[in-house]
Design a protein around this motif. Structure first.
Motif, PDB file in Angstrom:
ATOM      1  N   ALA A  94       0.987  -1.229   0.024  1.00 14.27           N
ATOM      2  CA  ALA A  94      -0.023   0.070  -0.129  1.00 14.27           C
ATOM      3  C   ALA A  94       1.058   1.300  -0.130  1.00 14.27           C
ATOM      4  O   ALA A  94       0.756   2.241  -0.454  1.00 14.27           O
ATOM      5  CB  ALA A  94      -0.901  -0.013   1.253  1.00 14.27           C
ATOM      6  N   GLY A  95       1.989   1.114   0.851  1.00 14.59           N
ATOM      7  CA  GLY A  95       2.830   2.244   0.627  1.00 14.59           C
ATOM      8  C   GLY A  95       3.544   2.476  -0.712  1.00 14.59           C
ATOM      9  O   GLY A  95       3.698   3.733  -1.122  1.00 14.59           O
ATOM     10  N   GLY A  96       3.995   1.636  -1.194  1.00 18.32           N
ATOM     11  CA  GLY A  96       4.364   1.458  -2.618  1.00 18.32           C
ATOM     12  C   GLY A  96       3.586   2.228  -3.668  1.00 18.32           C
ATOM     13  O   GLY A  96       3.763   2.901  -4.490  1.00 18.32           O
ATOM     14  N   LEU A  97       2.088   1.902  -3.424  1.00 22.35           N
ATOM     15  CA  LEU A  97       1.157   2.306  -4.182  1.00 22.35           C
ATOM     16  C   LEU A  97       1.115   3.886  -4.046  1.00 22.35           C
ATOM     17  O   LEU A  97       0.727   4.608  -4.913  1.00 22.35           O
ATOM     18  CB  LEU A  97      -0.059   1.653  -4.110  1.00 22.35           C
ATOM     19  CG  LEU A  97      -0.473   0.038  -4.704  1.00 22.35           C
ATOM     20  CD1 LEU A  97      -1.409  -0.660  -3.959  1.00 22.35           C
ATOM     21  CD2 LEU A  97      -0.361   0.272  -6.070  1.00 22.35           C
ATOM     22  N   VAL A  98       0.753   4.103  -2.668  1.00 17.27           N
ATOM     23  CA  VAL A  98       0.834   5.605  -2.516  1.00 17.27           C
ATOM     24  C   VAL A  98       2.055   6.415  -3.285  1.00 17.27           C
ATOM     25  O   VAL A  98       1.679   7.257  -3.917  1.00 17.27           O
ATOM     26  CB  VAL A  98       0.648   5.743  -1.082  1.00 17.27           C
ATOM     27  CG1 VAL A  98       0.905   7.405  -0.642  1.00 17.27           C
ATOM     28  CG2 VAL A  98      -0.612   5.247  -0.454  1.00 17.27           C
ATOM     29  N   HIS A  99       3.045   5.653  -3.053  1.00 15.36           N
ATOM     30  CA  HIS A  99       4.327   6.404  -3.473  1.00 15.36           C
ATOM     31  C   HIS A  99       4.265   6.656  -5.045  1.00 15.36           C
ATOM     32  O   HIS A  99       4.663   7.744  -5.461  1.00 15.36           O
ATOM     33  CB  HIS A  99       5.589   6.109  -2.822  1.00 15.36           C
ATOM     34  CG  HIS A  99       6.796   6.713  -3.200  1.00 15.36           C
ATOM     35  ND1 HIS A  99       7.141   7.725  -2.695  1.00 15.36           N
ATOM     36  CD2 HIS A  99       7.778   6.397  -4.147  1.00 15.36           C
ATOM     37  CE1 HIS A  99       8.167   8.235  -3.172  1.00 15.36           C
ATOM     38  NE2 HIS A  99       8.634   7.444  -4.102  1.00 15.36           N
ATOM     39  N   HIS A 100       4.005   5.451  -5.629  1.00 15.97           N
ATOM     40  CA  HIS A 100       4.045   5.275  -7.133  1.00 15.97           C
ATOM     41  C   HIS A 100       3.174   6.052  -7.687  1.00 15.97           C
ATOM     42  O   HIS A 100       3.167   6.412  -9.112  1.00 15.97           O
ATOM     43  CB  HIS A 100       4.492   3.992  -7.627  1.00 15.97           C
ATOM     44  CG  HIS A 100       5.863   3.611  -7.069  1.00 15.97           C
ATOM     45  ND1 HIS A 100       6.993   4.319  -7.552  1.00 15.97           N
ATOM     46  CD2 HIS A 100       6.285   3.015  -6.008  1.00 15.97           C
ATOM     47  CE1 HIS A 100       8.176   3.624  -7.140  1.00 15.97           C
ATOM     48  NE2 HIS A 100       7.791   2.707  -6.061  1.00 15.97           N
ATOM     49  N   VAL A 101       1.663   5.780  -7.334  1.00 14.91           N
ATOM     50  CA  VAL A 101       0.461   5.924  -8.219  1.00 14.91           C
ATOM     51  C   VAL A 101       0.230   7.388  -7.982  1.00 14.91           C
ATOM     52  O   VAL A 101      -0.373   8.000  -9.137  1.00 14.91           O
ATOM     53  CB  VAL A 101      -0.564   5.159  -7.820  1.00 14.91           C
ATOM     54  CG1 VAL A 101      -2.025   5.320  -8.594  1.00 14.91           C
ATOM     55  CG2 VAL A 101      -0.087   3.456  -7.914  1.00 14.91           C
ATOM     56  N   ILE A 102       0.132   8.020  -6.942  1.00 15.52           N
ATOM     57  CA  ILE A 102      -0.285   9.365  -6.593  1.00 15.52           C
ATOM     58  C   ILE A 102       0.975  10.359  -7.083  1.00 15.52           C
ATOM     59  O   ILE A 102       2.052  10.218  -6.207  1.00 15.52           O
ATOM     60  CB  ILE A 102      -0.822   9.374  -5.196  1.00 15.52           C
ATOM     61  CG1 ILE A 102      -1.933   8.454  -4.851  1.00 15.52           C
ATOM     62  CG2 ILE A 102      -0.990  10.938  -4.825  1.00 15.52           C
ATOM     63  CD1 ILE A 102      -2.271   8.550  -3.278  1.00 15.52           C
ATOM     64  N   GLN A 103       0.675  10.943  -7.924  1.00 13.58           N
ATOM     65  CA  GLN A 103       1.725  12.037  -8.613  1.00 13.58           C
ATOM     66  C   GLN A 103       1.387  13.457  -7.819  1.00 13.58           C
ATOM     67  O   GLN A 103       2.284  14.333  -8.098  1.00 13.58           O
ATOM     68  CB  GLN A 103       1.684  11.974  -9.942  1.00 13.58           C
ATOM     69  CG  GLN A 103       2.469  10.568 -10.249  1.00 13.58           C
ATOM     70  CD  GLN A 103       3.765  10.528 -10.030  1.00 13.58           C
ATOM     71  OE1 GLN A 103       4.638  11.300  -9.690  1.00 13.58           O
ATOM     72  NE2 GLN A 103       4.394   9.068  -9.588  1.00 13.58           N
ATOM     73  N   GLY A 104       0.343  13.651  -7.100  1.00 11.43           N
ATOM     74  CA  GLY A 104       0.081  14.885  -6.869  1.00 11.43           C
ATOM     75  C   GLY A 104      -1.206  15.007  -5.949  1.00 11.43           C
ATOM     76  O   GLY A 104      -1.976  14.171  -6.209  1.00 11.43           O
ATOM     77  N   TYR A 105      -1.350  16.254  -5.029  1.00  9.09           N
ATOM     78  CA  TYR A 105      -2.600  16.005  -4.230  1.00  9.09           C
ATOM     79  C   TYR A 105      -3.212  17.429  -4.707  1.00  9.09           C
ATOM     80  O   TYR A 105      -2.715  18.260  -4.685  1.00  9.09           O
ATOM     81  CB  TYR A 105      -2.384  16.128  -2.933  1.00  9.09           C
ATOM     82  CG  TYR A 105      -1.577  14.870  -1.978  1.00  9.09           C
ATOM     83  CD1 TYR A 105      -2.554  13.879  -1.914  1.00  9.09           C
ATOM     84  CD2 TYR A 105      -0.192  14.684  -2.254  1.00  9.09           C
ATOM     85  CE1 TYR A 105      -1.912  12.618  -1.199  1.00  9.09           C
ATOM     86  CE2 TYR A 105       0.056  13.606  -1.901  1.00  9.09           C
ATOM     87  CZ  TYR A 105      -0.503  12.530  -1.275  1.00  9.09           C
ATOM     88  OH  TYR A 105      -0.017  11.425  -0.886  1.00  9.09           O
ATOM     89  N   LEU A 106      -4.763  17.361  -5.131  1.00  5.16           N
ATOM     90  CA  LEU A 106      -5.453  18.360  -5.373  1.00  5.16           C
ATOM     91  C   LEU A 106      -6.398  18.552  -4.141  1.00  5.16           C
ATOM     92  O   LEU A 106      -7.404  17.724  -3.782  1.00  5.16           O
ATOM     93  CB  LEU A 106      -6.226  18.375  -6.653  1.00  5.16           C
ATOM     94  CG  LEU A 106      -5.383  18.681  -7.800  1.00  5.16           C
ATOM     95  CD1 LEU A 106      -4.487  17.640  -8.375  1.00  5.16           C
ATOM     96  CD2 LEU A 106      -6.608  18.670  -9.016  1.00  5.16           C
ATOM     97  N   ILE A 107      -6.239  19.552  -3.333  1.00  2.00           N
ATOM     98  CA  ILE A 107      -7.022  19.957  -2.064  1.00  2.00           C
ATOM     99  C   ILE A 107      -8.058  20.839  -2.551  1.00  2.00           C
ATOM    100  O   ILE A 107      -7.827  22.040  -2.567  1.00  2.00           O
ATOM    101  CB  ILE A 107      -6.070  20.064  -1.152  1.00  2.00           C
ATOM    102  CG1 ILE A 107      -4.969  19.237  -0.803  1.00  2.00           C
ATOM    103  CG2 ILE A 107      -6.843  20.494   0.365  1.00  2.00           C
ATOM    104  CD1 ILE A 107      -5.472  17.707  -0.458  1.00  2.00           C
TER     105      ILE A 107
END
Ligand code: ZN
Length: 244
Positions: A94-107
């Motif tokens: 799950a940590g790897g997925l967060v790191h590699h899949v999410i390329q930015g946060y739109l808040i």
């Protein structure tokens, strides 16, 4: 609108929706994976929507109420079965997925049920841009990443600004490319009980998807922001470009 939902996986607070269309334009459409869908008190299931261009491995997170927990549950619901991650014995899948899949946060706005997951995962997910309207970033800077509520891991605000996250001011109505993806975003302000919230219009080629953060009817919010937004969106609806 010639849009149909191709696949829906529901359960464990994770929903994967793949939207695609039979329209004439060359269009890939979008894939939305819901990491959390509730507001307020439901810890572990707070607003967070992973948006990817159809078929893309990477994308951006629209709000970040639940991040790691949501990725775990979406993974268990087979949202990432086609992804192969680099071998890293120190990081969970799950940590790897967060790191590699999410390329930015739109808040959309900085209420806790939209940012709690980002704050929780922030020490382990460095290097990402945080995109928001200036009013939203100023709340994150002054009231969250401020060395009192949480270390200032971002690149502005109370010193030392540790610079692990990069604040990216979005200006109303201006299209901005989202780094490491083929997506662009245009933002529009919304009213939310005295707080500025945001509508994000994501574009992938001719395709568009509109995401609204918390807001209310114009009559209740004493504003005309929803009317303004829908007037701006009407041409996209007529052109069959608004996919969801
Ligand atoms: Zn809110």
């Amino acid at each position: 609108m010639r849009v149909r939902i191709g696949k829906a996986i529901l359960g464990w607070g994770a929903v994967a929706l793949i939207l695609f269309s039979g329209a004439k334009v060359q269009a890939k459409g979008f894939e939305v994976t819901v990491l959390g869908a509730h507001g307020g008190l439901e810890d572990g299931n707070l607003s967070a929507y992973l948006l990817r261009e159809q078929g893309a491995n990477v994308g951006v997170l629209l709000d970040a109420g639940t991040v790691l927990n949501g990725m775990e549950k979406a993974d268990a619901a087979h949202a990432f079965d086609r992804l192969t991650l680099p071998d890293d014995p120190k990081t969970s899948r799950a940590g790897g997925l967060v790191h590699h899949v999410i390329q930015g946060y739109l808040i959309s706005h900085a209420h806790l049920d939209h940012v709690a997951g980002l704050i929780a995962v922030s020490p382990n997910d460095p290097g990402k841009p945080i995109y928001a309207l200036p009013s939203v970033l100023s709340v994150m800077q002054d009231d969250l990443f401020n060395h009192r509520v949480w270390p200032n891991l971002a690149d502005r605000g109370p010193k030392p600004a540790l610079g692990l996250f990069h604040y990216h001011d979005l200006l109303e109505g201006q299209s901005v490319p989202l780094a490491e993806t083929t997506l662009t975003v245009t933002s529009y302000p919304l009213s939310h009980g005295g707080v500025e919230s945001t509508a994000f219009l994501l574009r992938s080629g001719a395709d568009a998807l509109l995401y609204l953060g918390d807001t209310g009817p114009d009559a209740v919010e004493h504003s005309n922001r929803l009317e303004t937004l829908w007037r701006l969106m009407a041409p996209l609806v007529r052109a069959h470009q608004l996919r969801g």
